[in-house]
Design an enzyme around this catalytic site. Sequence first.
Site, PDB file in Angstrom:
ATOM      1  N   GLU A  84      -5.174  -9.574   4.113  1.00 39.48           N
ATOM      2  CA  GLU A  84      -5.972  -9.082   5.246  1.00 39.48           C
ATOM      3  C   GLU A  84      -7.228  -9.885   5.548  1.00 39.48           C
ATOM      4  OE1 GLU A  84      -4.439  -7.213   3.102  1.00 39.48           O
ATOM      5  OE2 GLU A  84      -3.479  -5.530   4.128  1.00 39.48           O
TER       6      GLU A  84
ATOM      7  N   GLU B 277       0.826  -1.215   0.000  1.00 42.33           N
ATOM      8  CA  GLU B 277       0.000   0.000   0.000  1.00 42.33           C
ATOM      9  C   GLU B 277       0.859   1.263   0.000  1.00 42.33           C
ATOM     10  OE1 GLU B 277      -2.313  -1.615   3.338  1.00 42.33           O
ATOM     11  OE2 GLU B 277      -4.102  -0.774   2.399  1.00 42.33           O
TER      12      GLU B 277
END
Length: 703
Positions: free
Chosen positions: A126, A106
Amino acid sequence: MSNKIYDVNLQDGVAVITVDAPPVNTITAAVRSGLEAALDEVEKLSGVKAIVLACKGSTFFSGADIGEFSGPPKEAEYRHLFARLENQNVPVVAALFGTSLGGGYEITLACHYRIANARTRIGFPEVNLGIIPGAGGTQRLPRLIGAEKALEMIVSTKMVDAKTALEYGAIDRIADGDVNAAAVEYARELVAAGKGPRRTSEMNVAPETATPEIFAAAEATAKKLYPNRIAAQTAVKSIRTATEKPLNEGLLVEEKLGNESKLTPESKGAIHVFFAERATRKVTDIPADTKPRAIAKAGIVGAGTMGGGIAICFANAGIPVTVLDTSDEALKRGLGVLEGTYDSMVKRGRLSPEDKAKRMGLIKGTTNYADLSEADVIIEAVFENMELKKKIFAELDKVAKPGCVLATNTSTLDVEKIGAATKRPQDVIGLHFFSPANVMPLLEIVRTPQSSAETIRTSVELAKPLKKTPVLVKICYGFVGNRMMEPYGREAERMVMEGATPREVDTPMEKWGMAMGLLAVYDMAGVDIGINVHKANADQYPIDPTYYQAEVALGEHGRYGQKSGKGFYKYEKGDRKRYDDPEAIAIIRKRASELQIPQVPHTEEEVVERCLYPLINEGFKILEEGIVMRAADIDVVWTSGYGFPRWRGGPMHYAEAIGLKKVLDGMNKYKDRFGPMHWEPSKLLVELATSGKTIAQWEKARG
Ligand code: NAD
């Protein structure tokens, strides 16, 4: 580089920020503040025409710091840092290599350009942890590569390689050779071409990648892949926001959804297991400064299923291993099977032929005990027979060098009694691998009252190179895993004797989250294994004429499971599917009628309760007897060795999640129905459920 976590170096107009935070450049609080400080430095420099964000060590940023999950939310810090990176008014290039997951990738979405070396892998794990990408992943990724691919990456949690990432537009270029140098080159090219910042936040999600059909399909996939769980659906919802709102507003929605997801049972369960696995190496009752002995060479006795698998673990770790069996013929067979395992890895592209040759080169066969004299650890994996094992340990005592760890892979026998066959019981321990030993991560380490601190420490540390998750346990019948499996299997078999079909027992457990229903597991492992274990250890079980009688009845008809094409189910050649088999059901019903077991219907709820409550109850007995150091160790045994869903957190965590009172009431309900023989609640369960104390409180008070 100084002892700072980062370094800033201006190379001819390109400011290179290099982070060095071993072992894997996790984005910890220190790394974030280091990056802020690095940007302070860069902003003070004059003549900066481009910035490169790079890492030193084994990988680019590997991911966010999961250790922070239990603390206060950190999204605002991430947002500040990433916005600052993104708002630089010169091009910012990220230089990826290694494995960048979640936050590790990210951060690159807040850069303007991304270059990676060919072996780089990126991904979003995640939702497996019950959460969603929370550092802009659900907002920036769909802007960069389109919603469809972003949904696929985030919902599937599958990593992609550099080539695929390039196709998706998740990176801009693949570098040959040193990616950090290539990134500087790339930055110079961008400057020369007059290219400025290219901010993901200013991009719009391509509408053709974000149609209602695409979102509906992603939602359906999220439900199908993760029944009973919502994180993947929440991620889809968050990605949808990227198509509706500007980045800054989208990031706030992502934060809100992300924080809600951290409170779900699935996230609490998965994160509990994550930390539990990291804590198993802590041995609380040996001196903290106990040093492990070096393990440079290994020996194995028995080249069968387990011996072969264990030999592969050592060879994979680069540790030379000598395998002993009774005859050249037995060795040839065993080592042949072992080589076949490597061959199938080569065939599937998981191992190069050169690496196979290297690993096979580390494995030697012998029929002579003297060849084990240089080993630092010897693991016995012969037939499950006390007299035989004692004989072998007496032999090993004669040849093993002083300080060699003498281990047995026994599943049921008393390790202390085996150790008594030597004059060095302090060096004896159980190393209980699971089948297939080269695949299953669990390693139960069975200490005896005589095992020395050094033997224990060495065994626990040995798990690391062997890529195993060690759980230290004390001697009891079946140790932790098989002991808890015993009442689970008893009820599973008992319910088929009461008229449920094998599928009616397995399916509710699979729906609940178990990797595989237990009766299907029995068919896979071999129904005869259970029969033999129960026969050989009859003195260990309660006197109950119906005990594990379904398998006995099937065995009498040659139904040994997959290997004989039939067991609790039937199997067809060339197909791994299991089929209901009226013949199996008839055999079991006949035995049930002989034993006068009443035939009753079973709801799915009852199946789950009757399988899980006694299993959990046994876990409480194990805890109260001090067989494990921590309740969380039991959770690790079950999630890493027995297909218990990680997101349920393991049996002990799950029991607390649903409430200990509920488990106790359940035990009592079935005790009223079936009597106390199998349903007496453990004292510890009663104590905690009635006092309202948690396991953690009890453990703390116990010290
Ligand atoms: P196996 O029958 O596949 O292999 C046993 C091997 O030991 C054979 O190669 C045999 O030739 C050899 N052997 C027998 N006597 C010997 C002797 N005197 N000296 C040297 N070698 C001898 O058995 P396995 O399934 O690999 O099980 C081995 C041990 O591991 C048992 O104690 C078993 O309980 C335990 N275990 C098995 C599993 C499993 O799923 N198979 C899982 C965990 C633990």
